[in-house]
Every structure is written in C-alpha cells, then in structure tokens.
Design an enzyme around this catalytic site. Structure first.
Site, PDB file in Angstrom:
ATOM      1  N   GLN A  93       0.924  -1.278   0.120  1.00 24.19           N
ATOM      2  CA  GLN A  93       0.044  -0.054  -0.273  1.00 24.19           C
ATOM      3  C   GLN A  93       0.781   1.239  -0.056  1.00 24.19           C
ATOM      4  OE1 GLN A  93      -3.561  -0.548   2.840  1.00 24.19           O
ATOM      5  NE2 GLN A  93      -1.924  -1.883   3.704  1.00 24.19           N
ATOM      6  N   ASP A  96       6.277   4.673  -1.048  1.00 31.10           N
ATOM      7  CA  ASP A  96       7.649   4.906  -1.130  1.00 31.10           C
ATOM      8  C   ASP A  96       8.376   3.796  -2.135  1.00 31.10           C
ATOM      9  OD1 ASP A  96       7.642   3.337   2.023  1.00 31.10           O
ATOM     10  OD2 ASP A  96       8.616   2.347   0.231  1.00 31.10           O
ATOM     11  N   HIS A 116      -1.284   1.822  -4.293  1.00 26.80           N
ATOM     12  CA  HIS A 116      -1.794   3.005  -4.100  1.00 26.80           C
ATOM     13  C   HIS A 116      -0.770   4.072  -4.990  1.00 26.80           C
ATOM     14  CE1 HIS A 116      -3.960   1.941  -0.022  1.00 26.80           C
ATOM     15  NE2 HIS A 116      -4.448   1.683  -1.130  1.00 26.80           N
ATOM     16  N   CYS A 124      -0.604  12.511 -15.807  1.00 22.56           N
ATOM     17  CA  CYS A 124      -1.194  13.567 -16.631  1.00 22.56           C
ATOM     18  C   CYS A 124      -2.847  13.354 -16.594  1.00 22.56           C
ATOM     19  CB  CYS A 124      -0.840  13.864 -17.823  1.00 22.56           C
ATOM     20  SG  CYS A 124      -1.704  15.100 -18.677  1.00 22.56           S
ATOM     21  N   GLY A 183       2.861  -4.525   8.904  1.00 19.13           N
ATOM     22  CA  GLY A 183       2.772  -3.161   9.078  1.00 19.13           C
ATOM     23  C   GLY A 183       1.701  -2.223   8.474  1.00 19.13           C
ATOM     24  N   THR A 184       0.550  -2.824   8.509  1.00 23.30           N
ATOM     25  CA  THR A 184      -0.740  -2.296   8.268  1.00 23.30           C
ATOM     26  C   THR A 184      -1.800  -2.266   9.319  1.00 23.30           C
ATOM     27  OG1 THR A 184      -2.669  -1.918   6.367  1.00 23.30           O
ATOM     28  CG2 THR A 184      -1.567  -4.182   6.817  1.00 23.30           C
ATOM     29  N   SER A 185      -2.664  -1.085   9.506  1.00 20.99           N
ATOM     30  CA  SER A 185      -3.795  -1.133  10.438  1.00 20.99           C
ATOM     31  C   SER A 185      -4.950  -2.023   9.925  1.00 20.99           C
ATOM     32  CB  SER A 185      -3.995   0.148  10.645  1.00 20.99           C
ATOM     33  OG  SER A 185      -4.559   0.734   9.392  1.00 20.99           O
ATOM     34  N   ASN A 210       2.858  -7.091  12.944  1.00 18.26           N
ATOM     35  CA  ASN A 210       2.451  -5.701  13.426  1.00 18.26           C
ATOM     36  C   ASN A 210       2.994  -5.369  14.720  1.00 18.26           C
ATOM     37  OD1 ASN A 210       1.219  -3.597  11.605  1.00 18.26           O
ATOM     38  ND2 ASN A 210      -0.349  -3.568  13.259  1.00 18.26           N
TER      39      ASN A 210
HETATM   40  N1  APR Z   1       6.875  -2.490  12.733  1.00 20.83           N
HETATM   41  C1  APR Z   1       5.879  -3.007  12.252  1.00 20.83           C
HETATM   42  N2  APR Z   1       4.272  -2.298  12.459  1.00 20.83           N
HETATM   43  C2  APR Z   1       4.478  -1.141  12.633  1.00 20.83           C
HETATM   44  C3  APR Z   1       5.636  -0.156  12.989  1.00 20.83           C
HETATM   45  C4  APR Z   1       6.795  -1.249  12.954  1.00 20.83           C
HETATM   46  N3  APR Z   1       8.018  -0.373  13.121  1.00 20.83           N
HETATM   47  N4  APR Z   1       5.308   0.879  13.349  1.00 20.83           N
HETATM   48  C5  APR Z   1       3.875   0.973  13.059  1.00 20.83           C
HETATM   49  N5  APR Z   1       3.468  -0.192  12.585  1.00 20.83           N
HETATM   50  C6  APR Z   1       2.174  -0.650  12.394  1.00 20.83           C
HETATM   51  C7  APR Z   1       1.155   0.109  13.169  1.00 20.83           C
HETATM   52  O1  APR Z   1       0.951  -0.430  14.631  1.00 20.83           O
HETATM   53  C8  APR Z   1      -0.013   0.321  12.518  1.00 20.83           C
HETATM   54  O2  APR Z   1      -1.022  -0.685  12.697  1.00 20.83           O
HETATM   55  O3  APR Z   1       1.895  -0.233  10.953  1.00 20.83           O
HETATM   56  C9  APR Z   1       0.557   0.073  10.749  1.00 20.83           C
HETATM   57  C10 APR Z   1       0.315   1.537  10.075  1.00 20.83           C
HETATM   58  O4  APR Z   1      -1.052   1.890   9.921  1.00 20.83           O
HETATM   59  P1  APR Z   1      -1.534   2.901   9.147  1.00 20.83           P
HETATM   60  O5  APR Z   1      -0.566   4.126   9.646  1.00 20.83           O
HETATM   61  O6  APR Z   1      -2.924   3.100   9.246  1.00 20.83           O
HETATM   62  O7  APR Z   1      -0.782   2.835   7.625  1.00 20.83           O
HETATM   63  P2  APR Z   1      -1.287   1.794   6.611  1.00 20.83           P
HETATM   64  O8  APR Z   1      -2.267   0.678   7.225  1.00 20.83           O
HETATM   65  O9  APR Z   1      -0.443   1.545   5.457  1.00 20.83           O
HETATM   66  O10 APR Z   1      -2.506   2.810   5.804  1.00 20.83           O
HETATM   67  C11 APR Z   1      -3.088   2.080   4.631  1.00 20.83           C
HETATM   68  O11 APR Z   1      -4.253   4.147   4.355  1.00 20.83           O
HETATM   69  O12 APR Z   1      -4.151   6.489   4.574  1.00 20.83           O
HETATM   70  C12 APR Z   1      -4.302   5.314   3.232  1.00 20.83           C
HETATM   71  O13 APR Z   1      -3.089   5.186   1.439  1.00 20.83           O
HETATM   72  C13 APR Z   1      -2.927   5.304   2.843  1.00 20.83           C
HETATM   73  O14 APR Z   1      -1.656   3.239   2.202  1.00 20.83           O
HETATM   74  C14 APR Z   1      -2.315   3.947   3.165  1.00 20.83           C
HETATM   75  C15 APR Z   1      -3.660   3.341   3.830  1.00 20.83           C
END
Ligand code: APR
Length: 243
Positions: A93, A96, A116, A124, A183-185, A210
């Site tokens: 997602q 970078d 994403h 464009c 590493g995603t929420s 996570n």
């Molecule tokens: N190691 C592992 N997990 C981590 C770390 C780490 N060092 N630091 C943070 N996290 C976890 C957090 O606990 C959280 O659950 O990474 C997750 C980040 O969640 P978000 O900030 O919601 O990011 P993400 O899930 O990638 O968001 C999804 O939302 O805003 C949109 O397009 C954007 O791609 C993004 C999408």
C-alpha cells in the site's frame, strides 16, 4: 508451509517506519497533521492543487533523503522473493520505493505491485501519461506528452479512486497458500479485505506481523507482534529453513 507454495505478502506504512517514514494512523502520524479530504482525494486536488503538490513534494523530498534507506524488513522480504522455491507476490500500500530498492539490491525484477501508486511518478489527468520524477510538482507544469498546463498530478491513488492492479491482485489472492500482512492497520479497503479474500479461496494460513493487532486481525491464524525490522527477518529465516 510446504516448500514451493505461493506466498502473498501485503505491506503497509509500518514496514517503512523504521526507515524514518511516518505511518498514517499512529500517534502523530500523517493524518494527525493533514486532512485526508484536502490532500488525498480528487476533490481536494480540484479544490486546491497547490496544497496537494506541497503535501506530496514534502513526502518525496523526505523519501530522497540519503538517511531514508530500506530497513532489514525490506531486505528480508526481498531475500524471500529471491530464495523461496515457489511464488512470492508482494503487494504494498506504500508509495515509497523502499521495497523496490531492496529488490534491486538482489537484482530481482521489479514485480512489486504498488496498489496505491508511486511517489516518484507523475500522472497527466489529460492524456494519462505516467512519468518517473525526482523533483517537485506544481500547478504551472506542462505535460511533456500532450502539452496541457496544470494537468500533472502525483501518480498516487486517492480515496475514492480505484487502486492499481486489482484484477491481478484478486487472481493471486485466490491462488496463495500463505498470506502475510506486515505493518498495516487493516483499516482501508480494498487492502483490508485481502486476508478474508485469501481465506475464502482456501489459503491455508494467514499471519499478521505488526506492532499491535489490526482491525482485520480476526481473519489471521497467527500474530507476530514487534517492530518489522526484527520480526520480518526472523519470520523469513523460519520460512526459508523450514524451522
Ligand atoms: N513495525 C511493524 N508495524 C508497525 C511499525 C513497525 N516498526 N510501526 C508502526 N506499525 C504498524 C502500526 O501499528 C499500524 O498498525 O503499522 C500500521 C500502520 O498503519 P497505518 O498508519 O494505518 O498505515 P497503513 O495501514 O499502511 O494505511 C493504509 O491508508 O491513508 C491510507 O493510502 C494510505 O496506504 C495507506 C492506507
């Protein structure tokens, strides 16, 4: 996990956190500083394109800081892609290029699906051309292909827009044997629904890596809690050695 199976990996902002890039929803994260509707929607871009360019220019500059490098989690995932004797699908997602750089360091082809979009690309809105960029964007730019002024935007998928490669992603979800989320929420769809999709198609095992259990953690068979730069290399070693 029998060797030769298909591993599907989904990553989010947490995998890049230890490289120095902010996550979105952690305390003090990106959405605590900017309103989504102003900088991550087509309506926000129509309303105030200069603000959107400023937002992504700042994130692009941060990504190009020499201090921002792939961390052990990115390198471990690339190692798995190189050494696993089955298929590995990596869908991120993240916008970078840290997974891409870790893969390139192992001479892997860039088969990474960035659903994403990519911070280092422009799009464009008039002719659809996508170009690699390493500079700021602004409202005065003229599209190199169609010559339209003000039509160039970041090649980022905003809320309300269709992510890239969805057909390919669902085809691969239906085929995978192991689903690993890192590493995603688990709050933003369609990515948050991928684990359920994989399980519905017979995926044998789903693992969540996570800092804490996510919003979609119900669907997972196993949870590995800890910083990705520590947990992911350990997990990859375990998968590759079978123990
Ligand atoms: N190691 C592992 N997990 C981590 C770390 C780490 N060092 N630091 C943070 N996290 C976890 C957090 O606990 C959280 O659950 O990474 C997750 C980040 O969640 P978000 O900030 O919601 O990011 P993400 O899930 O990638 O968001 C999804 O939302 O805003 C949109 O397009 C954007 O791609 C993004 C999408």
């Amino acid at each position: 996990m029998k060797s030769g199976g298909h591993i599907f990996i989904l990553t989010g902002a947490g995998v890049s956190k230890e490289s120095g890039l902010d996550t979105f929803r952690d305390k003090g994260g990106i959405w605590a500083k900017y309103k989504i509707e102003n900088v991550a929607t087509p309506e926000g871009f129509d309303r105030n394109p200069a603000l959107v360019h400023e937002f992504y220019n700042g994130r692009r500059q941060q990504l190009q800081d020499p201090k921002v490098q792939p961390n052990p989690a990115h390198h471990a995932i690339a190692k798995l892609m190189k050494e696993w004797n089955g298929d590995v699908t990596l869908v991120t997602q993240n916008i970078d290029n840290l997974h891409n750089r870790a893969a390139a360091a192992l001479d892997l082809p860039d088969g990474i699906i960035q659903m994403h979009g990519r911070l280092l690309e422009s799009l464009c809105t008039k002719c659809g051309v996508v170009e690699e960029i390493n500079h700021d964007l602004n409202t005065d730019m003229v599209c190199h292909k169609c010559g339209t002024k003000g039509s160039v935007r970041p090649n980022i998928v905003w809320f309300g827009e269709m992510p890239y490669a969805m057909d390919e992603i669902y085809t691969r979800l239906a085929d995978c044997d192991l689903f690993i989320s890192i590493g995603t929420s688990g709050t933003v769809y369609p990515a948050a629904g991928f684990v359920a999709e994989a399980k519905a198609h017979g995926c044998i095992r789903a693992m969540e890596v996570n800092l804490e259990r996510s919003d979609s953690s119900y669907y997972f068979d196993e949870y590995i809690i800890g910083p990705a730069s520590e947990t992911v290399p350990q997990l990859v070693e375990k998968i590759l050695t079978g123990k």
